[in-house]
Design a protein around this motif. Structure first.
Motif, PDB file in Angstrom:
ATOM      1  N   ALA A   2      72.584  45.468  95.278  1.00  0.00           N
ATOM      2  CA  ALA A   2      71.219  45.534  95.494  1.00  0.00           C
ATOM      3  C   ALA A   2      70.436  45.395  94.058  1.00  0.00           C
ATOM      4  N   ASN A   3      71.159  46.133  93.207  1.00  0.00           N
ATOM      5  CA  ASN A   3      70.520  45.986  91.793  1.00  0.00           C
ATOM      6  C   ASN A   3      70.751  44.699  91.096  1.00  0.00           C
ATOM      7  N   ILE A   4      71.779  44.084  91.300  1.00  0.00           N
ATOM      8  CA  ILE A   4      72.034  42.740  90.802  1.00  0.00           C
ATOM      9  C   ILE A   4      71.003  41.810  91.380  1.00  0.00           C
ATOM     10  N   ALA A   5      70.876  41.674  92.577  1.00  0.00           N
ATOM     11  CA  ALA A   5      69.875  40.891  93.253  1.00  0.00           C
ATOM     12  C   ALA A   5      68.535  41.139  92.684  1.00  0.00           C
ATOM     13  N   LEU A   6      68.065  42.410  92.485  1.00  0.00           N
ATOM     14  CA  LEU A   6      66.912  42.674  91.876  1.00  0.00           C
ATOM     15  C   LEU A   6      66.642  42.083  90.477  1.00  0.00           C
ATOM     16  N   ILE A   7      67.608  42.338  89.842  1.00  0.00           N
ATOM     17  CA  ILE A   7      67.661  41.990  88.296  1.00  0.00           C
ATOM     18  C   ILE A   7      67.520  40.436  88.285  1.00  0.00           C
ATOM     19  N   GLY A   8      68.704  39.717  88.976  1.00  0.00           N
ATOM     20  CA  GLY A   8      68.495  38.395  88.949  1.00  0.00           C
ATOM     21  C   GLY A   8      67.183  37.736  89.372  1.00  0.00           C
ATOM     22  N   PHE A   9      66.407  38.393  90.537  1.00  0.00           N
ATOM     23  CA  PHE A   9      65.359  37.972  90.947  1.00  0.00           C
ATOM     24  C   PHE A   9      64.370  37.975  89.677  1.00  0.00           C
ATOM     25  N   GLY A  10      64.179  39.267  89.198  1.00  0.00           N
ATOM     26  CA  GLY A  10      63.385  39.355  88.121  1.00  0.00           C
ATOM     27  C   GLY A  10      63.674  38.411  86.888  1.00  0.00           C
ATOM     28  N   LEU A  64      75.137  41.771  80.481  1.00  0.00           N
ATOM     29  CA  LEU A  64      74.066  43.024  80.776  1.00  0.00           C
ATOM     30  C   LEU A  64      74.120  43.493  82.208  1.00  0.00           C
ATOM     31  N   VAL A  65      74.783  42.561  83.091  1.00  0.00           N
ATOM     32  CA  VAL A  65      74.632  43.044  84.723  1.00  0.00           C
ATOM     33  C   VAL A  65      75.333  44.097  84.893  1.00  0.00           C
ATOM     34  N   PRO A  66      76.506  44.693  84.301  1.00  0.00           N
ATOM     35  CA  PRO A  66      77.251  45.936  84.688  1.00  0.00           C
ATOM     36  C   PRO A  66      76.334  47.009  84.082  1.00  0.00           C
ATOM     37  N   LEU A  67      75.298  46.910  83.357  1.00  0.00           N
ATOM     38  CA  LEU A  67      74.548  47.862  82.956  1.00  0.00           C
ATOM     39  C   LEU A  67      73.676  48.171  84.130  1.00  0.00           C
TER      40      LEU A  67
END
Lengths: 260, 289
Positions: free
Chosen positions: A243-251, B105-108
């Protein structure tokens, strides 16, 4: 200058570092689908039971709801403050520019436990009870350095002359901001909101000190982590990661679009 | 309306927020560090007793020293691991540059808890690494020392904070003009001498910035030693945490916290002086001077 051997060495080093960076995530991904109570090799078989178990846990779902109730306003406040700080630091001349930079960086440089206990004393002295609002206030300030950085990185790429052209055409400061700078900032603001949301939902130390009886997901998960390591927790961990990676990726996608 | 008025107006809410939520709490914490506690009541008569107790206690002195030692150690380890990575991203790749940076940065963004959980799964006595080693027959019984040891804590800390070091170094490498290295070569410098006399001094500000970030985060890390350090997980930060929780001695906890802040401030001041004297620092400060 750089020999072939050194080149091979450099490439292998980079591969090793990046593989190690992703090894823990890969491991939790693999074992969240392993049909055994024990997280160990050899693998037993494929199952999605752990996910079903995690997704029907009422206590965790309640925590998730609280996480959203905290993260949405936190992301909003820290993005607005961060954008103001970034504008003052990069676009507008101001008197205490260096002091502002120090202020913005300060929450990042102070150990979180120390900041948390300090905020706890302040709340106790003022007689303010701990609630979701105290979590929101505390998190907003520790996330501010990150949102400022994201917005400043976008603002630094905007050509000053665009605003000057607007002034030449008779625009006021406000309308030049609204019609030139703000549309160019929009993607940075959205990226900053997403990053702040993720940082807020993952924040543990500050949340644990500032939360009252209502406990967001990170607190519940932390108390489970402390005592046991089970495949169900493993599946929760992987869902959080995705979920976090998806949100960051989208951002990031939105922010990148603004740079083209 | 003048632009400077707008700039000042924009900064006011930011100043106010940081003052209210960061500086005011720390000021009260400072005041508390001179109070004392009797049973469950806090006595607000100023005293230096708490600071004297810290100075006189070999446990607290050792824990404070250990925190800064760990910070310096992890900063050094991440610098050695990260230096080639930063150089590679800045100088050896073009199309994949932003992909490599994002991947770093992703793992962060997975959050401290999840990362620590993953390492516990990996290093535990009945964990992935041990069971793998036993399965392929390298060892007969699990190696207990993998998890809940200072070694485990330091592995996870280095893992957690490596990206910050790489980012600091990467910025310095991006600013490094390759022609300087060519010039050094033309003037007869070998690759070692060019590195020591050109590359290293010019990337020093990035190294210091990265090291400072890693240092402060390791010193302040609470979760990692707690969750993977086992008996070695007692740190000065967890001591502060206990004094504010079960032990209920807010004044002593405040005094330890402020001792830590004072030492950290000293490091920041030193680093700020070194960076501002360098060329990169001057370029970044730009319009101010």
């Amino acid at each position: 200058m750089i020999s072939r051997q050194q080149n091979i060495l450099a490439y292998s080093w980079i591969w090793i570092v990046y593989i190690l960076m992703y090894l823990p995530i890969a491991v939790i991904a693999i074992f969240s689908f392993n049909s055994s109570e024990i997280i160990a090799f050899p693998l037993q078989g494929f199952t999605t039971d752990w996910y079903a178990q995690a997704l029907t846990d009422g206590r965790l779902l309640g925590g998730l709801k609280l996480t959203f109730l905290v993260a949405i306003p936190t992301a909003l406040f820290s993005t607005i403050l961060g954008a103001m700080a970034a504008l003052a630091l990069t676009r507008y001349p101001m008197r205490y520019r260096f002091l502002l930079l120090v202020f913005v960086l300060m929450p990042f440089l102070i150990p979180k436990v120390i900041l948390a206990v300090a905020q706890l004393i302040l709340l106790a002295d003022l007689g303010i009870g701990r609630s979701l609002w105290t979590i929101i206030a505390g998190q907003t300030i520790v996330i501010l350095p990150f949102t400022t950085l994201v917005n400043a990185s976008v603002l630094m790429r905007i050509d000053n002359r665009l605003e000057e052209a607007a002034f030449d055409l008779g625009a006021s400061h406000f309308s030049a901001f609204k019609r030139v700078t703000l549309p160019l900032m929009k993607n940075g603001l959205m990226a900053s909101w997403f990053i702040a949301f993720v940082l807020s939902s993952a924040e543990y130390v500050l949340t644990s000190f500032l939360s009252g009886r209502e406990q967001p997901l990170s607190i519940l998960v932390a108390s489970d982590f402390r005592f046991n390591v089970s495949p169900a927790l493993d599946s929760i961990a992987l869902m959080l990661v995705l979920a976090n990676i998806a949100l960051i990726g989208f951002g990031e996608f939105i922010r990148r679009r603004s740079q083209k | 309306m003048k632009r400077i008025t707008i700039g000042n107006a924009l900064s006011v809410p930011v100043f106010a927020a940081v003052a209210a939520l960061c500086i005011a709490p720390l000021a009260i914490l400072f005041a508390y560090s001179f109070f004392s506690v009797s049973f469950v009541a806090i006595i607000k008569d100023p005293t230096f007793k708490n600071y004297a107790r810290i100075a006189g206690s070999s446990t607290y002195r050792w824990l404070i020293f250990k925190a800064f030692l760990s910070g310096a150690g992890i900063a050094a380890i991440t610098a050695i691991i990260g230096y080639p990575v930063a150089w590679f991203i800045a100088k050896r790749v073009t199309i994949y540059k932003s992909a490599l940076l994002t991947l770093l940065l992703v793992p962060l963004y997975t959050g401290d808890l999840v990362r620590i959980f993953a390492w516990r799964v990996l290093l535990g006595a009945e964990g992935v690494l041990n069971s793998l080693l036993m399965w392929i027959g390298l060892v007969d019984k699990p190696i207990d020392a993998l998890l809940f040891s200072p070694l485990a804590t330091h592995i996870v800390l280095a893992y957690n904070y490596l990206p910050f070091m790489v980012i600091g170094l990467w910025l310095a490498f991006e600013a490094l003009d390759d022609r300087l290295l060519e010039a050094a070569q033309d003037l007869g410098a070998g690759s070692r001498s060019a590195f020591v006399r050109v590359t290293l001094p010019l990337t020093m500000p990035g190294l210091i910035a990265g090291a400072l970030m890693v240092f402060v985060m390791v010193v302040g890390d609470y979760l990692t030693p707690q969750l993977v350090g086992g008996a070695s997980g007692i740190t000065i930060i967890s001591a502060i945490n206990d004094l504010f929780g079960t032990a209920f001695d807010w004044p002593l906890g405040s005094a330890i916290a402020w001792t830590m802040l004072a030492i950290l401030a000293l490091f920041f001041a030193l680093a700020a002086i070194v960076i501002s004297r360098s060329t990169l620092g001057k370029a970044m400060a730009g319009g101010e001077a």
